[in-house]
Design a protein around this motif. Structure first.
Motif, mmCIF file in Angstrom:
data_model
loop_
_atom_site.group_PDB
_atom_site.id
_atom_site.type_symbol
_atom_site.label_atom_id
_atom_site.label_comp_id
_atom_site.label_asym_id
_atom_site.label_seq_id
_atom_site.Cartn_x
_atom_site.Cartn_y
_atom_site.Cartn_z
ATOM 1 N N UNK A 126 12.684 13.522 4.142
ATOM 2 C CA UNK A 126 12.522 12.071 4.285
ATOM 3 C C UNK A 126 11.401 11.734 5.262
ATOM 4 N N UNK A 127 11.341 12.454 6.361
ATOM 5 C CA UNK A 127 10.295 12.184 7.351
ATOM 6 C C UNK A 127 8.913 12.432 6.761
ATOM 7 N N UNK A 128 8.732 13.571 6.110
ATOM 8 C CA UNK A 128 7.438 13.891 5.532
ATOM 9 C C UNK A 128 7.111 12.951 4.369
ATOM 10 N N UNK A 129 8.138 12.458 3.670
ATOM 11 C CA UNK A 129 7.907 11.483 2.613
ATOM 12 C C UNK A 129 7.303 10.202 3.154
ATOM 13 N N UNK A 130 7.817 9.734 4.298
ATOM 14 C CA UNK A 130 7.260 8.533 4.917
ATOM 15 C C UNK A 130 5.807 8.743 5.320
ATOM 16 N N UNK A 131 5.504 9.916 5.879
ATOM 17 C CA UNK A 131 4.127 10.230 6.258
ATOM 18 C C UNK A 131 3.225 10.224 5.028
ATOM 19 N N UNK A 132 3.707 10.805 3.930
ATOM 20 C CA UNK A 132 2.914 10.865 2.714
ATOM 21 C C UNK A 132 2.615 9.474 2.162
#
Length: 206
Positions: A179-185
């Motif tokens: 989820x965290x990396x999804x937001x960054x993406x």
């Protein structure tokens, strides 16, 4: 430095080594410890080769089909956004998914693990997008290549750590990291896409 960090984070987020680790452990379950470590090294090298090849050859493929760099940057940004939105739901993007092959575990390190599970269409598109977004005077996508090498190195380190600390890679850790990396993406995808739209329509300042 900021351009490199953005490129590195983009590829790291979309290759998602934390999610890849349990898939890797399942593939190499029948191998001895030395074989598992060798498989982790081969996986990292394979992912780097795929992403570096996309970064080096992507521009020429676009020219072959008559696709402008700005248009591809916009489309690439959209792909990154879509992958990020799926990851925000707490699961790996379907763009990167594929059924496991019943072949020998050592063969599955390259297909389907390295490609398309890790370096899938989303990661390849990101590598090409980065190569055209951050060009170099040396006629080589230096930033994209360094980001690909860094992402492959992190993948190798994560897989190596997972072999010795398998209990750390829990489903909860996977979901939080995804989820965290999804937001960054999503944020990076919007920035790349908007830059592509701006340059395509000649809306830049000056």
């Amino acid at each position: 430095m900021n351009e490199f960090l953005q490129a590195f984070v983009s590829l790291l987020a979309i290759t998602n080594p934390i999610v890849a680790a349990p898939l890797f452990l399942g593939i190499v379950a029948g191998l001895p410890l030395d074989g598992k470590r060798r498989a982790a090294r081969h996986a990292g090298l394979a992912v780097f080769a795929i992403l570096a090849g996309a970064a080096l050859g992507g521009r020429y493929v676009l020219e072959l089909f008559g696709i402008s760099l700005d248009a591809f940057r916009t489309a690439g940004g959209l792909v990154i956004i879509l992958v990020g939105l799926e990851m925000l739901r707490g699961s790996p993007s379907m763009i990167q998914q594929d059924a496991a092959s019943p072949e020998d575990p050592r063969d599955r390190i390259f297909v389907p693990f390295a490609m398309p599970l890790v370096a899938g269409p989303g990661a390849i598109t990101t590598a090409i997008t980065l190569s055209v977004t951050y060009p170099s005077r040396l006629y080589l996508p230096v930033i994209a290549l360094i980001a690909a090498a860094g992402s492959a190195l992190v993948l190798w380190a994560t897989l190596h750590l997972a072999l010795s600390r398998q209990r750390l890679v829990t489903p909860r850790v996977e979901r939080i990291f995804t989820r965290f990396m999804g937001l960054i993406l999503v944020a990076i995808g919007f920035q790349i896409g908007m830059l592509g739209i701006r340059d395509f329509f000649g809306l830049g300042g000056g």
